[in-house]
Design a protein around this motif. Structure first.
Motif, PDB file in Angstrom:
ATOM      1  N   VAL A 132      -0.325  -7.100  -5.561  1.00 38.37           N
ATOM      2  CA  VAL A 132      -1.242  -5.903  -5.640  1.00 38.37           C
ATOM      3  C   VAL A 132      -0.491  -4.799  -4.904  1.00 38.37           C
ATOM      4  O   VAL A 132       0.160  -4.709  -4.096  1.00 38.37           O
ATOM      5  N   LEU A 133      -0.803  -3.475  -5.796  1.00 38.32           N
ATOM      6  CA  LEU A 133      -0.194  -2.196  -5.117  1.00 38.32           C
ATOM      7  C   LEU A 133      -1.574  -1.627  -4.815  1.00 38.32           C
ATOM      8  O   LEU A 133      -2.597  -1.373  -5.569  1.00 38.32           O
ATOM      9  N   HIS A 134      -1.653  -0.863  -3.593  1.00 40.20           N
ATOM     10  CA  HIS A 134      -2.719   0.093  -3.100  1.00 40.20           C
ATOM     11  C   HIS A 134      -2.090   1.583  -3.482  1.00 40.20           C
ATOM     12  O   HIS A 134      -1.254   1.949  -2.666  1.00 40.20           O
ATOM     13  N   MET A 135      -2.971   2.189  -4.264  1.00 43.82           N
ATOM     14  CA  MET A 135      -2.425   3.477  -4.670  1.00 43.82           C
ATOM     15  C   MET A 135      -3.502   4.316  -4.124  1.00 43.82           C
ATOM     16  O   MET A 135      -4.656   4.548  -4.936  1.00 43.82           O
ATOM     17  N   HIS A 136      -3.324   5.615  -3.763  1.00 46.43           N
ATOM     18  CA  HIS A 136      -3.990   6.708  -3.235  1.00 46.43           C
ATOM     19  C   HIS A 136      -3.319   7.960  -2.695  1.00 46.43           C
ATOM     20  O   HIS A 136      -2.321   7.638  -2.049  1.00 46.43           O
ATOM     21  N   GLY A 137      -3.821   9.093  -2.753  1.00 45.95           N
ATOM     22  CA  GLY A 137      -3.014  10.434  -2.307  1.00 45.95           C
ATOM     23  C   GLY A 137      -3.566  10.506  -1.086  1.00 45.95           C
ATOM     24  O   GLY A 137      -4.727  10.502  -0.414  1.00 45.95           O
ATOM     25  N   PHE A 178       6.801   6.518   5.674  1.00 43.26           N
ATOM     26  CA  PHE A 178       7.726   5.128   5.397  1.00 43.26           C
ATOM     27  C   PHE A 178       8.637   5.617   4.218  1.00 43.26           C
ATOM     28  O   PHE A 178       7.855   6.088   3.183  1.00 43.26           O
ATOM     29  N   PRO A 179       9.507   5.158   3.969  1.00 45.96           N
ATOM     30  CA  PRO A 179      10.539   5.490   2.908  1.00 45.96           C
ATOM     31  C   PRO A 179       9.879   4.472   1.757  1.00 45.96           C
ATOM     32  O   PRO A 179      10.215   3.192   1.489  1.00 45.96           O
ATOM     33  N   THR A 180       9.323   5.213   0.584  1.00 43.05           N
ATOM     34  CA  THR A 180       8.648   4.234  -0.369  1.00 43.05           C
ATOM     35  C   THR A 180       9.729   3.586  -1.364  1.00 43.05           C
ATOM     36  O   THR A 180       9.575   2.541  -1.599  1.00 43.05           O
ATOM     37  N   ALA A 181      10.695   4.123  -1.496  1.00 48.05           N
ATOM     38  CA  ALA A 181      11.860   3.673  -2.115  1.00 48.05           C
ATOM     39  C   ALA A 181      12.374   2.370  -1.887  1.00 48.05           C
ATOM     40  O   ALA A 181      12.320   1.419  -2.297  1.00 48.05           O
ATOM     41  N   ASP A 182      12.691   2.401  -0.322  1.00 48.45           N
ATOM     42  CA  ASP A 182      13.117   1.263   0.260  1.00 48.45           C
ATOM     43  C   ASP A 182      11.865   0.085   0.404  1.00 48.45           C
ATOM     44  O   ASP A 182      12.508  -1.041   0.041  1.00 48.45           O
ATOM     45  N   LEU A 189       9.629  -0.322  -1.972  1.00 48.92           N
ATOM     46  CA  LEU A 189       9.702  -1.003  -3.338  1.00 48.92           C
ATOM     47  C   LEU A 189      10.868  -1.775  -3.431  1.00 48.92           C
ATOM     48  O   LEU A 189      10.748  -3.110  -4.047  1.00 48.92           O
ATOM     49  N   ASP A 190      12.062  -1.503  -3.187  1.00 50.63           N
ATOM     50  CA  ASP A 190      13.355  -2.542  -3.094  1.00 50.63           C
ATOM     51  C   ASP A 190      12.979  -3.762  -2.449  1.00 50.63           C
ATOM     52  O   ASP A 190      13.343  -4.740  -3.004  1.00 50.63           O
ATOM     53  N   ARG A 191      12.302  -3.624  -1.266  1.00 47.67           N
ATOM     54  CA  ARG A 191      12.595  -4.794  -0.420  1.00 47.67           C
ATOM     55  C   ARG A 191      11.258  -5.870  -0.701  1.00 47.67           C
ATOM     56  O   ARG A 191      11.249  -6.922  -0.763  1.00 47.67           O
ATOM     57  N   TYR A 192      10.167  -5.264  -1.066  1.00 43.69           N
ATOM     58  CA  TYR A 192       9.071  -5.952  -1.159  1.00 43.69           C
ATOM     59  C   TYR A 192       8.256  -6.113  -2.510  1.00 43.69           C
ATOM     60  O   TYR A 192       7.344  -6.776  -2.467  1.00 43.69           O
ATOM     61  N   ASP A 252       0.819  -1.338   0.205  1.00 38.80           N
ATOM     62  CA  ASP A 252      -0.030   0.116   0.131  1.00 38.80           C
ATOM     63  C   ASP A 252       0.911   1.144  -0.014  1.00 38.80           C
ATOM     64  O   ASP A 252       1.402   1.651   0.984  1.00 38.80           O
ATOM     65  N   VAL A 253       1.109   1.743  -1.038  1.00 39.77           N
ATOM     66  CA  VAL A 253       1.980   3.029  -1.236  1.00 39.77           C
ATOM     67  C   VAL A 253       1.337   4.417  -0.806  1.00 39.77           C
ATOM     68  O   VAL A 253       2.141   5.113  -0.183  1.00 39.77           O
ATOM     69  N   GLY A 254      -0.182   4.389  -0.679  1.00 39.91           N
ATOM     70  CA  GLY A 254      -0.723   5.411   0.022  1.00 39.91           C
ATOM     71  C   GLY A 254      -0.278   5.374   1.360  1.00 39.91           C
ATOM     72  O   GLY A 254      -0.296   6.509   2.017  1.00 39.91           O
ATOM     73  N   HIS A 255      -0.525   4.384   1.987  1.00 41.11           N
ATOM     74  CA  HIS A 255      -0.070   3.874   3.536  1.00 41.11           C
ATOM     75  C   HIS A 255       1.436   4.414   3.507  1.00 41.11           C
ATOM     76  O   HIS A 255       1.789   5.186   4.582  1.00 41.11           O
ATOM     77  N   LEU A 256       2.235   4.086   2.870  1.00 44.35           N
ATOM     78  CA  LEU A 256       3.708   4.465   3.022  1.00 44.35           C
ATOM     79  C   LEU A 256       3.888   5.912   3.029  1.00 44.35           C
ATOM     80  O   LEU A 256       4.864   6.500   3.727  1.00 44.35           O
ATOM     81  N   GLU A 257       3.388   6.674   2.026  1.00 41.26           N
ATOM     82  CA  GLU A 257       3.466   8.082   1.933  1.00 41.26           C
ATOM     83  C   GLU A 257       2.604   8.631   3.188  1.00 41.26           C
ATOM     84  O   GLU A 257       3.121   9.664   3.709  1.00 41.26           O
TER      85      GLU A 257
END
Length: 263
Positions: A201-206, A186-190, A192-195, A177-182
């Motif tokens: 599935v990715l969850h995307m929201h602003g 949490f470090p989104t790039a890290d 993405l590299d790790r997981y 869940d990239v929306g949660h990372l932001e």
């Protein structure tokens, strides 16, 4: 030619109506639809066998899959065995109900109890949480009939490495869940590299006005660029890119935001 380096998805709550009208509305606009299913004493949105049959038919007609979000009021990491059994039972009912659907994933929240802040756990409480999740995982998977890789643990408001040992031990996938990372910083790039390699599935929201689950137009452009570039490099089956939003206006502006990535 494919439009995006992912399979575009969104939630089954885009227009103010039940699941079936939403799926009809979305069927020619996305490739995957997230079904958030729940039941309580006050309200339930569990589809009838007739609705399930129509969802299957619509999927066949339009090449859709469904990502099934298991109920939010389940606490698989509860320290109390009866609560874990109740939670697993709720999940299993949803799994059985959706057996006929073509699915991309089951999405799970790893939580310890209503309002419980996992970030505040002592080392001992954290250990109990992880052991409790393992107990629930064994109950959930026993005689389940679904491949373990279909079950995706979603990152929430605590560091995902806390539950990573459970994901690894049982062979679960990830709902990133990239929306949660932001939102939680949490470090989104890290992440993405790790997981990303383990994510189905990715969850995307602003985020706007202190709230998440808004249009992709409200996500940091740098974060969105990072995600799409990472997805361009993915080999094999494309990931599901779920716009986890809940209005038509947010859906339309999110799709507009994605136009610059279309091929």
């Amino acid at each position: 030619m494919k439009k995006y380096p992912f399979r575009l998805g969104t939630s089954s709550y885009i227009i103010p109506d039940d699941i079936l009208p939403n799926v009809r509305y979305l069927a020619d606009k996305v490739e995957d639809i997230e079904l958030a299913l729940f039941e309580s004493d006050e309200f339930s949105n569990l589809p009838s066998p007739e609705v399930i049959a129509e969802l299957v038919a619509l999927a066949g007609e339009h090449g859709l899959t469904y990502s099934v979000h298991l109920p939010l009021d389940v606490y698989l990491g509860s320290p109390f065995r009866d609560e874990r059994e109740r939670s697993v039972g709720k999940c299993r009912r949803i799994i059985d109900l959706t057996e006929a659907l073509p699915k991309s994933a089951f999405v799970m929240h790893f939580e310890a109890g209503k309002g419980v802040d996992i970030n505040a756990f002592s080392d001992e409480e954290r250990q109990i949480f992880v052991e409790s999740l393992g107990d629930s995982a064994r109950m959930l998977l026993e005689g389940c009939g679904e491949p373990v890789s279909m079950f995706c643990a979603e990152n929430l408001n605590y560091p995902f490495e806390i539950v990573w040992p459970v994901v690894e031990q049982f062979g679960f996938s990830v709902a990133l869940d990239v929306g949660h990372l932001e939102y939680y910083g949490f470090p989104t790039a890290d992440y993405l590299d790790r997981y990303l390699s383990r994510a189905k599935v990715l969850h995307m929201h602003g985020t706007t006005g202190g709230r998440d689950h808004n249009s992709l137009a409200c996500m940091r452009p740098e974060a969105l660029d990072l995600v799409v570039e990472a997805l361009r490099k993915v080999e094999g089956e494309p990931k599901v890119f779920t716009l986890e939003i809940f209005s038509e206006a947010d859906f339309l502006s999110s799709v507009e935001t994605l136009e610059r990535f279309s091929s």
